[in-house]
Motif scaffolding. Structure first.
Motif, PDB file in Angstrom:
ATOM      1  N   GLU A 550       0.827  -1.212   0.000  1.00 44.04           N
ATOM      2  CA  GLU A 550       0.000   0.000   0.000  1.00 44.04           C
ATOM      3  C   GLU A 550       0.857   1.257   0.000  1.00 44.04           C
ATOM      4  N   ARG A 837      -2.037  -4.960  -3.454  1.00 45.97           N
ATOM      5  CA  ARG A 837      -2.503  -3.695  -2.885  1.00 45.97           C
ATOM      6  C   ARG A 837      -1.830  -2.460  -3.475  1.00 45.97           C
ATOM      7  N   ALA A 841      -4.058   1.050  -3.537  1.00 44.90           N
ATOM      8  CA  ALA A 841      -3.639   2.269  -2.848  1.00 44.90           C
ATOM      9  C   ALA A 841      -3.358   3.393  -3.835  1.00 44.90           C
TER      10      ALA A 841
END
Length: 947
Positions: A550, A837, A841
């Protein structure tokens, strides 16, 4: 209303209080007692006194004046008397025919050069020439504020006197007229000389006057006096430059406060010159008034600021009170109340002053007063709505208006029964214990430093950096935007630290680009709030893969903006603050409280990204973020109805109900099985009640599968699963990734007869994204698991670039760059996976960036070359712009199109997939997408179907 002298005579006997009067005095006494911890927000109380009502102001004045030793600091201001004093000053100045320049539009004239305190024979705040023989409202205000300052600065309350530094300097500057006949250079030199002389007298007074001081403070003041006498000019120049810590802090404050746009003056001397007579003509009088009030309140804030090295601040156990009598709406007393209200709203800062106003009519801001008997109820209601009203900058945000009724049905005054005596100070702050206190502080500091270094938590922020961390439950919680503090020093977490270092380096680069663009480009700050500490790991195990991914997505969004052309004034620049909410987000509430202070001080902070785990602690953090007005965008949260916790919440991933529907369709269409068994876990030291992700998924499975759900059972470490060997139905793991390895080990006992169809939820994706865990996984079980970013695979991104999909093609270019991610992703011949991710993000951050750019484009419609003002937008406006853009055409995310419902923060028909690996330990073989639901990148078809 009668003057104070008449009132004192009328209240010399035992007059009766109105109903609720005694209770009101008790409430007032409670408000004035300073809590041992924290501070209390103090209102502006406006008493509307009807004809024949008792004089509470005189009663309070007598009560506050009692006591032989310690008394509550208080000042009494008679508004009509202030009016007469201002008129007297005007008359005396005219009778003595003192030299003064012709009155300008702001009604100013200079004081005598030898007037150091600022109490000149005329006021610098006359907004307009006075009608008749009455001075302008600004004159009344200046006299009133000066009267209050003189009373509160007296050493007359049994404790150390309140020291004022900012207000006397501001008032002194307003009285200066360095000679209008001189040229600009001579005026500047005259002002510098007067400032230096004033500083010399001020330091001499502080060194020789006042009560007893701490030994260290006395030595410091004496040494500083010697230095000043030896090199006065150099010391003065260094002090007013504001560049050296501990020197000239009050000068530096003037350049950092918000009134009269001090940054336009570059230096303090330039700002001070703008305040002098003859040069103040072009300034807004109301801004000058607010500067004076703000400086006065800042002095009180600093006097009451608790510091362990200043025992005197801990000895202040009662708040000061200002009693203003004889106020009529529109006069100087009312103006003072209005300015205090406005300054508190606009600066966002509290101060320790309680103001009590007695008037014959209610203020126009709140014309409907409460009865005095309902004073406590009025206070409770005021405290409940204060956060919202001050955020909206309401004119009466800090006001409580009470009506004093007929005393015939009231009671005898019981002022003596109420405790208006300041509480005793803490024993360790008393003057006769300095040695013991120093020893205790040294021992405590050693323990404190040792505890922080033991978890590598450094609370001291470097100059110019936003760093605030503290140890909570053995974890370093807080935020940082600087490489001076990087979260998590555990062995094996080098990549997590490396991406933080990359973000912090790009923060510095973004600041430099912004300055070189003459601050024209929009500039915003996003906070990444995640779980960066607390996991148990081996020394060679990367345990924060998801958080690292992220952060890589945030870094990619930041990097993309830095690649824009230097002349692209419409392209935003992004600063990322990294924040830690602790293991399982258990300390997210404390982290959010620290972020609230950051957002209050930094107008560029516009939102929070991350949040990681759907737990009750996360829900509480969302509610707090909503209360302070910060939007939150979660890349991976998927517990159903998380948006119920915040009106400013949006999530990128599909909710659990969509995940459950996809698993059901996969069982029907592909596996063609009807029965399912479910095992769940909630993580270490957690419960099903606390784990909203697991609990809402189980609820959805029960609703969707109904009677087809054969078993729903919590799996615990060490539990055997031999009864699942050879199970032909759907065996579903819906727990947390941290127990998935143990679950696989339990199934290893099945040997050659494993369950036929093992499916895991998207939490298992965190396990599958960790090469170290997969490489040591037990057995050779095939696993199918949920993915929220199936469209962000290397193959899918390359195909998107081929068909000229600019959004996904550009993302592919960034993640392939040499100077961003380590290692680069999706390069030819090296298909290092993007990471589940990273794209999510990136989409979350980009969504906020596009909203800020859209607002900036509209703000600059008239002047495209104007500088970016961070206060031109606010977090609520950015959230509204995100929804407006999304409602128009959706958001073309890298991980699939994003479209929010009109009444929800959850996406509609968001793309999710099922990925399959034949052997879990085979890290080199990429997972294969076997099923998906939701809208794709090229097709609006949202049906669930096999690939």
């Amino acid at each position: 209303m009668r003057g104070l002298a008449d009132q004192k005579q009328s209240t010399s006997g035992r007059e009766r209080l109105p109903s609720g009067g005694s209770e009101f005095l008790g409430m007032l006494a409670g408000l004035l007692r300073r809590p041992r911890r924290g501070e209390r927000k103090l209102p502006l109380i406006w008493l509307v006194r009807a004809e024949g009502a008792p004089d509470l102001v005189s009663l309070l004045r007598r009560i506050l004046g009692r006591g032989q030793r310690r008394r509550i600091p208080h000042a009494v201001l008679d508004a009509p008397a202030a009016d007469r004093a201002a008129r007297h000053e005007e008359t005396r100045a005219a009778r003595h025919d003192e030299p003064r320049p012709a009155r300008q539009d702001d009604g100013t004239r200079p004081a005598r050069d030898d007037d150091e305190t600022g109490a000149a024979d005329s006021s610098p705040l006359d907004d307009n020439p006075p009608p008749g023989d009455r001075p302008a409202a600004g004159t009344d205000l200046a006299v009133a504020l000066r009267t209050v300052y003189r009373q509160l600065s007296l050493e007359a309350f049994g404790g150390e006197r309140l020291r004022f530094r900012h207000y006397p300097l501001a008032d002194w500057l307003l009285h200066q007229a360095p000679g209008e006949e001189l040229d600009a250079g001579d005026r500047r030199r005259t002002l510098v000389r007067r400032l230096r002389d004033r500083r010399g007298r001020h330091l001499a007074d502080e060194t020789t006057g006042g009560g007893p001081e701490d030994a260290v403070a006395t030595v410091y003041q004496f040494a500083f006096w010697l230095v000043r006498r030896a090199i006065p000019s150099i010391v003065f120049r260094v002090a007013i430059s504001g560049r050296v810590p501990l020197l000239g802090q009050h000068y530096r404050w003037f350049m950092r406060q918000q009134y009269l746009a001090p940054r336009q003056s570059v230096t303090f001397l330039g700002f001070a010159e703008r305040l002098t007579a003859g040069w103040r003509d072009g300034e807004q009088p109301d801004q000058v008034h607010k500067l004076l009030v703000h400086a006065f309140l800042e002095d009180l804030r600093q006097a009451y600021r608790r510091r362990f090295w200043r025992p005197g601040s801990w000895r202040r156990t009662a708040y000061p009170i200002l009693l203003v009598d004889g106020v009529t709406p529109g006069d100087a007393g009312h103006a003072l109340v209005r300015l205090v209200n406005d300054v508190r709203n606009e600066t966002g800062r509290n101060d320790p002053l309680l103001v009590l106003v007695a008037a014959t009519a209610p203020p126009p801001e709140l014309p409907e007063p409460y009865p005095l008997v309902d004073a406590e109820e009025a206070y409770d209601e005021w405290a409940d709505v204060l956060p919202e009203t001050r955020r909206l900058r309401r004119a009466g945000a800090w006001l409580i208006v009470l009506a004093l009724g007929d005393p015939s049905n009231g009671s005898e005054p019981r002022g003596g029964t109420h405790n208006f005596t300041p509480p005793r100070p803490p024993w360790w702050s008393r003057r006769f214990l300095p040695a013991a206190v120093c020893l205790l502080l040294l021992a405590g500091a050693a323990t404190w430093v040792d505890s922080r270094w033991s978890v590598d938590c450094h609370p001291a922020a470097p100059l110019g950096a936003a760093v605030s961390v503290e140890v909570v439950g053995g974890e370093c919680v807080g935020y940082s935007d600087s490489a001076r503090h990087v979260f998590n020093r555990d062995p094996g977490q080098e990549r997590l630290r490396a991406v933080q270092q990359r973000i912090f380096a790009q923060n510095a680069a973004a600041e430099q680009v912004w300055e070189r663009s003459d601050r024209r480009r929009p500039f915003l700050t996003l906070v990444y709030l995640g779980t960066l500490t607390g996991n148990r790991t081996r020394t060679d195990e990367e345990s924060y893969v998801s958080e690292r991914e992220e952060l890589e997505g945030m870094a990619t969004a930041q990097y993309a903006l830095l690649q824009e052309s230097a002349g692209a004034d419409g392209a935003a620049l992004l600063r990322v603050v990294v924040a830690n909410g602790g293991h399982q987000m258990r300390h997210a509430g404390r982290a959010v409280a620290m972020l609230a202070e950051l957002a209050r001080d930094d107008p560029t902070v516009l939102g929070v990204v991350g949040l990681v785990d759907s737990r009750t602690s996360t829900a509480l953090a969302l509610r707090e973020l909503n209360r302070i007005g910060l939007p939150a965008i979660a890349p991976t949260l998927s517990a159903d109805d998380m948006d119920a916790n915040s009106d400013l919440y949006l999530q990128i991933s599909a909710p659990n109900r969509d995940q459950v529907a996809m698993i059901d369709e996969y069982a029907r269409q592909v596996l063609r099985v009807d029965e399912a068994r479910v095992y769940y876990t909630t993580g270490e030291n957690s419960s099903l009640t606390e784990d909203l992700y697991v609990s809402t998924m189980l609820t959805g499975l029960r609703q969707r599968f109904g009677d087809r759900l054969g078993r729903v059972e919590e799996w615990r470490t060490g539990q055997r699963l031999t009864e699942e060997c050879g199970y032909p139905g759907l065996l579903l793991f819906t727990g947390r990734w941290s127990e998935f390895d143990g679950f696989l080990r339990a199934l290893k006992e099945c040997g050659a007869d494993p369950p036929r169809h093992l499916v895991a939820n998207d939490s298992a994706n965190r396990y599958m994204a960790n090469p170290g865990l997969r490489a040591s996984a037990p057995g050779n079980l095939p696993v199918t698991y949920v993915s929220k970013a199936g469209l962000a695979s290397c193959a899918s991104l390359r195909a998107a670039r081929e068909r000229r999909d600019d959004v996904r093609g550009s993302f592919l270019t960034w993640i392939q760059a040499d100077d961003l991610l380590e290692p680069p992703r999706c390069r030819d011949g090296d298909d290092t996976p993007v990471g589940e991710r990273v794209s999510l993000a990136y989409d979350a951050a980009t969504m906020m960036i596009r909203a800020v750019e859209g607002l900036a484009a509209r703000l600059r419609h008239a002047d495209p070359r104007q500088r970016w003002n961070p206060r031109a937008v606010n977090p609520l406006g950015v959230h509204t712009e995100v929804l407006r853009q999304n409602a128009a055409q959706g958001f073309p995310g890298v991980a699939g199109p994003i479209q929010f419902a009109t009444d929800s923060g959850e996406p509609v028909a968001k793309r999710i997939s099922l990925l399959r690996v034949t052997r879990v330990p085979d890290v080199a073989t990429a997972p294969v997408e076997v099923f998906h639901c939701g809208v794709g990148a090229t097709s609006p078809d949202q049906r669930c179907r096999p690939v």
